[in-house]
Write a protein that holds these residues in place. Structure first.
Motif, PDB file in Angstrom:
ATOM      1  N   MET A 124       3.811   6.688   9.181  1.00  0.00           N
ATOM      2  CA  MET A 124       3.179   5.754   8.243  1.00  0.00           C
ATOM      3  C   MET A 124       4.225   4.810   7.644  1.00  0.00           C
ATOM      4  SD  MET A 124      -0.171   6.254   8.012  1.00  0.00           S
ATOM      5  CE  MET A 124      -0.617   5.601   6.391  1.00  0.00           C
ATOM      6  N   SER A 125       5.395   5.354   7.343  1.00  0.00           N
ATOM      7  CA  SER A 125       6.465   4.512   6.796  1.00  0.00           C
ATOM      8  C   SER A 125       6.928   3.485   7.818  1.00  0.00           C
ATOM      9  CB  SER A 125       7.643   5.389   6.351  1.00  0.00           C
ATOM     10  OG  SER A 125       7.249   6.291   5.334  1.00  0.00           O
ATOM     11  N   ARG A 126       6.991   3.905   9.071  1.00  0.00           N
ATOM     12  CA  ARG A 126       7.385   2.988  10.135  1.00  0.00           C
ATOM     13  C   ARG A 126       6.430   1.807  10.230  1.00  0.00           C
ATOM     14  NH1 ARG A 126       5.763   2.305  15.185  1.00  0.00           N
ATOM     15  NH2 ARG A 126       4.396   4.134  15.079  1.00  0.00           N
ATOM     16  N   LEU A 127       5.158   2.054   9.919  1.00  0.00           N
ATOM     17  CA  LEU A 127       4.162   0.982   9.967  1.00  0.00           C
ATOM     18  C   LEU A 127       4.268   0.046   8.767  1.00  0.00           C
ATOM     19  CD1 LEU A 127       1.068   3.061  11.146  1.00  0.00           C
ATOM     20  CD2 LEU A 127       2.372   1.429  12.502  1.00  0.00           C
ATOM     21  N   GLY A 128       4.997   0.476   7.714  1.00  0.00           N
ATOM     22  CA  GLY A 128       5.163  -0.386   6.546  1.00  0.00           C
ATOM     23  C   GLY A 128       4.513   0.129   5.281  1.00  0.00           C
TER      24      GLY A 128
ATOM     25  N   GLN B 118       0.830  -1.205   0.000  1.00  0.00           N
ATOM     26  CA  GLN B 118       0.000   0.000   0.000  1.00  0.00           C
ATOM     27  C   GLN B 118       0.867   1.259   0.000  1.00  0.00           C
ATOM     28  OE1 GLN B 118      -3.497   0.224  -0.063  1.00  0.00           O
ATOM     29  NE2 GLN B 118      -3.359  -1.970  -0.520  1.00  0.00           N
ATOM     30  N   THR B 119       0.542   2.197  -0.872  1.00  0.00           N
ATOM     31  CA  THR B 119       1.239   3.471  -0.919  1.00  0.00           C
ATOM     32  C   THR B 119       0.342   4.571  -0.361  1.00  0.00           C
ATOM     33  OG1 THR B 119       0.461   3.901  -3.181  1.00  0.00           O
ATOM     34  CG2 THR B 119       2.598   2.770  -2.927  1.00  0.00           C
ATOM     35  N   PHE B 120       0.960   5.682   0.057  1.00  0.00           N
ATOM     36  CA  PHE B 120       0.189   6.767   0.664  1.00  0.00           C
ATOM     37  C   PHE B 120       0.831   8.107   0.356  1.00  0.00           C
ATOM     38  CE2 PHE B 120       3.618   6.307   3.626  1.00  0.00           C
ATOM     39  CZ  PHE B 120       3.810   7.573   4.171  1.00  0.00           C
TER      40      PHE B 120
ATOM     41  N   THR C 214       4.177   2.719   2.057  1.00  0.00           N
ATOM     42  CA  THR C 214       5.207   3.291   1.194  1.00  0.00           C
ATOM     43  C   THR C 214       4.780   4.662   0.678  1.00  0.00           C
ATOM     44  OG1 THR C 214       5.849   1.066   0.463  1.00  0.00           O
ATOM     45  CG2 THR C 214       6.569   2.924  -0.900  1.00  0.00           C
ATOM     46  N   PRO C 215       5.624   5.697   0.862  1.00  0.00           N
ATOM     47  CA  PRO C 215       5.275   7.030   0.368  1.00  0.00           C
ATOM     48  C   PRO C 215       5.177   7.056  -1.159  1.00  0.00           C
ATOM     49  CG  PRO C 215       7.097   7.117   1.933  1.00  0.00           C
ATOM     50  CD  PRO C 215       6.907   5.683   1.579  1.00  0.00           C
ATOM     51  N   ALA C 216       4.265   7.902  -1.642  1.00  0.00           N
ATOM     52  CA  ALA C 216       4.088   8.071  -3.084  1.00  0.00           C
ATOM     53  C   ALA C 216       3.504   9.455  -3.317  1.00  0.00           C
ATOM     54  CB  ALA C 216       3.174   6.983  -3.651  1.00  0.00           C
ATOM     55  N   SER C 217       3.313   9.829  -4.567  1.00  0.00           N
ATOM     56  CA  SER C 217       2.706  11.118  -4.877  1.00  0.00           C
ATOM     57  C   SER C 217       1.196  11.039  -4.659  1.00  0.00           C
ATOM     58  CB  SER C 217       2.997  11.504  -6.327  1.00  0.00           C
ATOM     59  OG  SER C 217       2.296  10.646  -7.213  1.00  0.00           O
ATOM     60  N   ALA C 218       0.592  12.205  -4.459  1.00  0.00           N
ATOM     61  CA  ALA C 218      -0.862  12.258  -4.243  1.00  0.00           C
ATOM     62  C   ALA C 218      -1.633  11.769  -5.468  1.00  0.00           C
ATOM     63  CB  ALA C 218      -1.277  13.688  -3.904  1.00  0.00           C
ATOM     64  N   GLU C 219      -1.000  11.830  -6.653  1.00  0.00           N
ATOM     65  CA  GLU C 219      -1.673  11.415  -7.886  1.00  0.00           C
ATOM     66  C   GLU C 219      -1.671   9.904  -8.080  1.00  0.00           C
ATOM     67  OE1 GLU C 219       0.712  13.776  -7.716  1.00  0.00           O
ATOM     68  OE2 GLU C 219      -0.684  15.475  -7.816  1.00  0.00           O
ATOM     69  N   THR C 220      -0.750   9.205  -7.415  1.00  0.00           N
ATOM     70  CA  THR C 220      -0.636   7.756  -7.643  1.00  0.00           C
ATOM     71  C   THR C 220      -0.851   6.914  -6.385  1.00  0.00           C
ATOM     72  OG1 THR C 220       1.758   7.798  -7.242  1.00  0.00           O
ATOM     73  CG2 THR C 220       1.011   8.185  -9.509  1.00  0.00           C
ATOM     74  N   ALA C 221      -0.872   7.513  -5.226  1.00  0.00           N
ATOM     75  CA  ALA C 221      -0.955   6.749  -3.974  1.00  0.00           C
ATOM     76  C   ALA C 221      -2.278   6.007  -3.849  1.00  0.00           C
ATOM     77  CB  ALA C 221      -0.783   7.692  -2.781  1.00  0.00           C
ATOM     78  N   ASN C 222      -2.217   4.842  -3.206  1.00  0.00           N
ATOM     79  CA  ASN C 222      -3.444   4.109  -2.898  1.00  0.00           C
ATOM     80  C   ASN C 222      -4.277   4.831  -1.847  1.00  0.00           C
ATOM     81  OD1 ASN C 222      -1.204   1.416  -3.001  1.00  0.00           O
ATOM     82  ND2 ASN C 222      -2.778   1.705  -4.566  1.00  0.00           N
ATOM     83  N   LEU C 223      -3.566   5.454  -0.885  1.00  0.00           N
ATOM     84  CA  LEU C 223      -4.236   6.084   0.249  1.00  0.00           C
ATOM     85  C   LEU C 223      -3.852   7.555   0.340  1.00  0.00           C
ATOM     86  CD1 LEU C 223      -3.462   3.318   2.917  1.00  0.00           C
ATOM     87  CD2 LEU C 223      -5.549   3.531   1.544  1.00  0.00           C
TER      88      LEU C 223
END
Length: 234
Positions: free
Chosen positions: A79-83, A51-53, A85-94
């Motif tokens: 959020m990264s500590r929880l597992g 999952q990305t966010f 994955t950072p992503a851009s607002a245009e592509t993130a799942n969350l």
């Protein structure tokens, strides 16, 4: 007045004068931790794997600001500590929508207190329904309150009753996690605290830490979480 009464009155005055610096010193040495009320709700929040966010401002006025970016990095780190994955607002799942603020403070003056009371363990209140929050109003925030029962001071027989005069501030953060594909709300969380500090660089990291303690928590449960006290300069 008898000699005995005169001597006792003199002793009382001496003890009263001696007590004042001791009480003031004890208050100055006391650096309370920040205790936050944290309330969280969740619905089918996905496991982190795959999952990305992206952390975005819930208030459009904060978007793009340097201050918001500083606090958003704290949420991103958690959020990264929880597992996740950072992503851009245009592509993130969350999408993680984040907001924060502190009110303008309220002066508290009491003259009838009995005994020392820690302001961070008083009666909690002011929790309203979700969606009941107003605008931040710049550095202040009208959505917090009313708070009752807060105060600290002392009631010393040599000082003639309780004495307090101080300002308390209500600070808070709000976090929402949505699935970007369909805007489905998966998580809502809010952390609030009352303290004698209005310094957002201390308050926001502390509230973020409280928000992510035992994350995501039990849905609908309000917990009280204590984080480290503010470090004083000098």
């Amino acid at each position: 007045m008898s000699r005995k009464n005169i001597e006792f009155s003199a002793l009382r005055r001496s003890l009263r004068l001696a007590a004042i610096p001791l009480v003031l010193a004890s208050l100055a040495a006391c650096t309370p931790s920040l205790t936050a009320n944290v309330k969280r709700f969740q619905s089918q929040l996905p496991a982190p794997a795959g999952q990305t966010f992206a952390v975005v401002a819930d208030d459009p006025a904060l978007a793009g600001g340097l201050e918001f970016a500083q606090y958003a990095r704290l949420v991103e780190a958690q959020m990264s500590r929880l597992g996740y994955t950072p992503a851009s607002a245009e592509t993130a799942n969350l999408l993680v929508r984040f907001d924060y603020g502190v009110d303008r403070g309220r002066e508290r003056i009491r003259t009838t207190g009995v005994g020392f009371r820690d302001p961070f363990w008083g009666g909690w209140g002011g929790w309203g329904g979700w969606g009941g929050w107003g605008g931040w109003g710049g550095w202040g925030h009208p959505r917090f309150g009313p708070w009752g029962g807060w105060g600290f001071g002392w009631n010393d027989p040599w000082l003639g009753g309780g004495i307090d005069s101080y300002t308390v501030f209500t600070s808070g953060i709000e976090m929402k996690i949505e699935r970007r594909a369909d805007n489905a709300r998966l998580f809502e969380g809010r952390a609030e605290a009352v303290s004698t500090s209005n310094r957002l660089p201390y308050l926001v990291p502390s509230l973020v830490e409280a928000m992510f303690t035992n994350f995501p928590g039990r849905s609908g449960e309000t917990v009280r979480i204590t984080v480290a006290p503010e470090k004083k300069k000098g």
